[in-house]
Design a protein around this motif. Structure first.
Motif, short mmCIF file in Angstrom:
data_model
loop_
_atom_site.label_atom_id
_atom_site.label_comp_id
_atom_site.label_asym_id
_atom_site.label_seq_id
_atom_site.Cartn_x
_atom_site.Cartn_y
_atom_site.Cartn_z
N GLY A 1 0.79 -1.23 0.00
CA GLY A 1 0.00 0.00 0.00
C GLY A 1 0.81 1.27 0.00
O GLY A 1 0.31 2.32 0.35
N MET A 2 2.07 1.19 -0.36
CA MET A 2 2.92 2.38 -0.36
C MET A 2 3.13 2.89 -1.78
O MET A 2 4.21 3.33 -2.15
N GLN A 3 2.07 2.82 -2.60
CA GLN A 3 2.19 3.27 -3.98
C GLN A 3 2.71 4.70 -4.01
O GLN A 3 2.18 5.58 -3.35
N LEU B 1 -0.99 1.60 5.86
CA LEU B 1 -2.41 1.72 5.50
C LEU B 1 -2.75 3.14 5.06
O LEU B 1 -3.51 3.33 4.09
N LEU B 2 -2.21 4.14 5.75
CA LEU B 2 -2.55 5.53 5.40
C LEU B 2 -2.06 5.90 4.01
O LEU B 2 -2.66 6.74 3.34
N ARG B 3 -0.97 5.27 3.55
CA ARG B 3 -0.47 5.59 2.22
C ARG B 3 -1.40 5.08 1.12
O ARG B 3 -1.25 5.45 -0.03
N ARG B 4 -2.38 4.27 1.48
CA ARG B 4 -3.37 3.82 0.49
C ARG B 4 -4.49 4.83 0.31
O ARG B 4 -5.34 4.67 -0.56
N ILE B 5 -4.51 5.85 1.16
CA ILE B 5 -5.60 6.83 1.17
C ILE B 5 -5.10 8.13 0.54
O ILE B 5 -3.96 8.56 0.76
N ALA B 6 -5.97 8.79 -0.23
CA ALA B 6 -5.60 10.06 -0.86
C ALA B 6 -5.31 11.11 0.20
O ALA B 6 -5.90 11.11 1.29
N PRO C 1 -6.07 14.33 0.67
CA PRO C 1 -7.15 15.11 1.29
C PRO C 1 -7.87 14.35 2.40
O PRO C 1 -8.19 14.93 3.44
N ALA C 2 -8.08 13.05 2.19
CA ALA C 2 -8.74 12.24 3.23
C ALA C 2 -7.82 12.07 4.43
O ALA C 2 -8.28 12.08 5.58
N ARG C 3 -6.52 11.92 4.19
CA ARG C 3 -5.58 11.80 5.32
C ARG C 3 -5.58 13.06 6.16
O ARG C 3 -5.55 13.00 7.39
N VAL C 4 -5.59 14.21 5.50
CA VAL C 4 -5.57 15.48 6.21
C VAL C 4 -6.86 15.66 7.00
O VAL C 4 -6.84 16.12 8.16
N ARG C 5 -8.00 15.29 6.40
CA ARG C 5 -9.27 15.40 7.12
C ARG C 5 -9.30 14.50 8.35
O ARG C 5 -9.92 14.81 9.36
N ALA C 6 -8.64 13.34 8.27
CA ALA C 6 -8.72 12.34 9.33
C ALA C 6 -7.79 12.60 10.51
O ALA C 6 -7.80 11.83 11.48
N LEU C 7 -7.01 13.66 10.47
CA LEU C 7 -6.02 13.89 11.53
C LEU C 7 -6.65 13.91 12.92
O LEU C 7 -6.14 13.28 13.85
N GLY C 8 -7.74 14.63 13.07
CA GLY C 8 -8.37 14.74 14.38
C GLY C 8 -8.92 13.42 14.88
O GLY C 8 -8.75 13.05 16.05
N VAL C 9 -9.59 12.69 13.98
CA VAL C 9 -10.17 11.39 14.36
C VAL C 9 -9.08 10.42 14.80
O VAL C 9 -9.20 9.72 15.81
N LEU C 10 -7.99 10.37 14.04
CA LEU C 10 -6.90 9.45 14.38
C LEU C 10 -6.20 9.87 15.68
O LEU C 10 -5.73 9.02 16.44
N ALA C 11 -6.13 11.17 15.93
CA ALA C 11 -5.53 11.63 17.18
C ALA C 11 -6.33 11.11 18.38
O ALA C 11 -5.76 10.66 19.38
N VAL C 12 -7.65 11.15 18.27
CA VAL C 12 -8.49 10.59 19.33
C VAL C 12 -8.27 9.08 19.42
O VAL C 12 -8.15 8.52 20.52
N GLY C 13 -8.15 8.42 18.27
CA GLY C 13 -7.96 6.98 18.24
C GLY C 13 -6.65 6.52 18.82
O GLY C 13 -6.51 5.37 19.23
N THR C 14 -5.67 7.43 18.90
CA THR C 14 -4.38 7.05 19.48
C THR C 14 -4.49 6.90 21.00
O THR C 14 -3.89 5.99 21.59
#
Length: 426
Positions: free
Chosen positions: A13-15, A291-296, A298-311
């Protein structure tokens, strides 16, 4: 980069990530950094064993670990500006040469512990300007490939940590603590040679004069002026402020690392499991980065807050006093979510003004080190009163609450607009 490794990265997934290796300067900086990380793993274990063997004191052994963090609070603030004042290759090479010489002295068996501690402080003081110069030069080398390069660094560094925790004790036991320190000195020397011969000069983007500081100013005044310049640059841009906030959440999630030994004892695991507990979070971070490298983006940037909570959120399950297997799973999941730090860090660097990039990085990293040190100290105090599992659970709960506030702040920064403002990915 060879075809097998490239195909392996793409298969996981590191395309596009391997494209960073097309830049020669990045290959040099990456390899030099990897050598230093590997050597430092040996040195940390060697020093802990050496101090314990000479003193028999677990407290002094832990204090040695603290010495590997505390000097960064000073050097990160007072020395990171060097990356914006002098050619960045010169800063990188000078820091490596200084560290090689200091660690070589530490490797001499006759060196007494007080002198070794003083040398360790000096070694750590040199780390901040090196990291600031490294962080500032990578965007210049990679351009649109910058986040891909950050992902490569994250994955390989975390893999080094996983393997280092598993192998360092065996290496030190096999060759001896002083030989391990000599190996660490050699890694710094090789890194200096690589950077000197394989990296361009990379002059600072300014004219080399500290902004707003007259020539007669003392070094101390000039240093604090540069600290202020980094802090002001972050404060002026709310996007940078929020990204720093997201990065500093590591003060909560570092607590399990600091309490790995007492937690292993609490669940009845022997000493060999301590390394596994320490490796669980970095292993998760590797999986998360892949896994994150499989995601575009813009979606990675949007997900920063959610993933911070998930940590932090998985650590809340420590309220249930989990056994060893459950704890490893929780740490792995926490580590997977912590991979958001790659995107957060890359976004922060790319949004930072080039003329103060070294200083903004120094400010952010100093705060992170300070937070991690504070987290370990407070976690240790709470563990003394309520036990390690409860201390980890409390850190996770507090971290999740603060992360929720940071996530809300990030949503107000319009992540899609932030993503659009970044250089196009190659």
């Amino acid at each position: 980069m060879n075809g097998a490794l490239r195909d392996g990265l793409e298969g996981w997934g590191m395309q596009g990530t391997w494209s960073a290796f097309a830049v020669r300067g990045f290959r040099v900086v990456w390899l030099a950094g990897l050598l230093s990380v590997a050597g430092d793993q040996l040195a940390r274990v060697a020093l802990a064993i050496l101090v314990f063997e000479r003193t028999g004191s677990a407290g002094l052994s832990a204090a040695t670990y603290a010495l590997s963090m505390l000097p960064a609070l000073v050097s990160g603030a007072l020395l990171s500006w060097l990356a914006d004042r002098f050619p960045r290759r010169r800063v990188l090479v000078a820091c490596d040469v200084v560290r090689a010489l200091l660690v070589a002295v530490m490797a001499v068996p006759a060196v007494p512990l007080p002198l070794m501690a003083a040398l360790l402080v000096l070694v750590q003081l040199a780390e901040a300007p090196f990291s600031a110069a490294q962080g500032a030069v990578l965007p210049e080398l990679l351009g649109g490939r910058y986040e891909a390069g950050q992902a490569v660094q994250q994955v390989t560094t975390q893999l080094c940590l996983v393997l280092g925790f598993a192998a360092a004790a065996f290496v030190v036991t096999g060759v001896g603590a002083h030989a391990a320190l000599a190996i660490d000195a050699a890694t710094f020397a090789v890194s200096a040679v690589l950077l000197r011969t394989g990296l361009g000069v990379h002059p600072p983007p300014s004219d080399g004069v500290a902004d707003g500081v007259v020539g007669g100013a003392t070094w101390w005044r000039r240093s604090w002026h540069q600290v202020a310049a980094g802090a002001v640059a972050v404060r002026r841009d709310r996007r940078l402020t929020t990204l720093v906030w997201l990065g500093w959440l590591a003060l909560f999630t570092v607590v399990p690392e600091g309490l790995a030994v007492p937690f292993a004892r609490q669940v009845g695991a022997d000493g060999g499991w301590v390394g596994v507990l320490l490796a669980a979070e970095p292993a998760g971070a590797v999986a998360g980065a892949l896994l994150l490298r499989r995601i575009a983006r813009p979606a990675r940037v949007r997900a920063l807050g959610v993933l911070a909570v998930g940590t932090s959120a998985p650590l809340m399950a420590y309220w249930a006093q989990p056994g060893l297997g459950a704890a490893l799973a929780l740490l792995f999941v926490s580590g997977m979510c912590s991979a958001y730090q790659v995107t957060a860090g890359a976004t922060f660097v790319q949004l930072s003004p080039p003329q103060v990039r070294g200083r903004t990085l120094g400010f952010a990293r100093t705060g992170m080190v300070a937070g991690q040190g504070l987290g370990i100290v407070l976690g240790g105090l709470l563990a003394q009163l309520a036990g390690p599992a409860t201390a980890i659970a409390a850190a996770g709960t507090a971290g999740a609450l603060v992360a929720l506030a940071a996530a809300a702040a990030w949503a107000r920064r319009r992540p899609d607009a932030v993503s659009a403002a970044l250089p196009a990915e190659a």
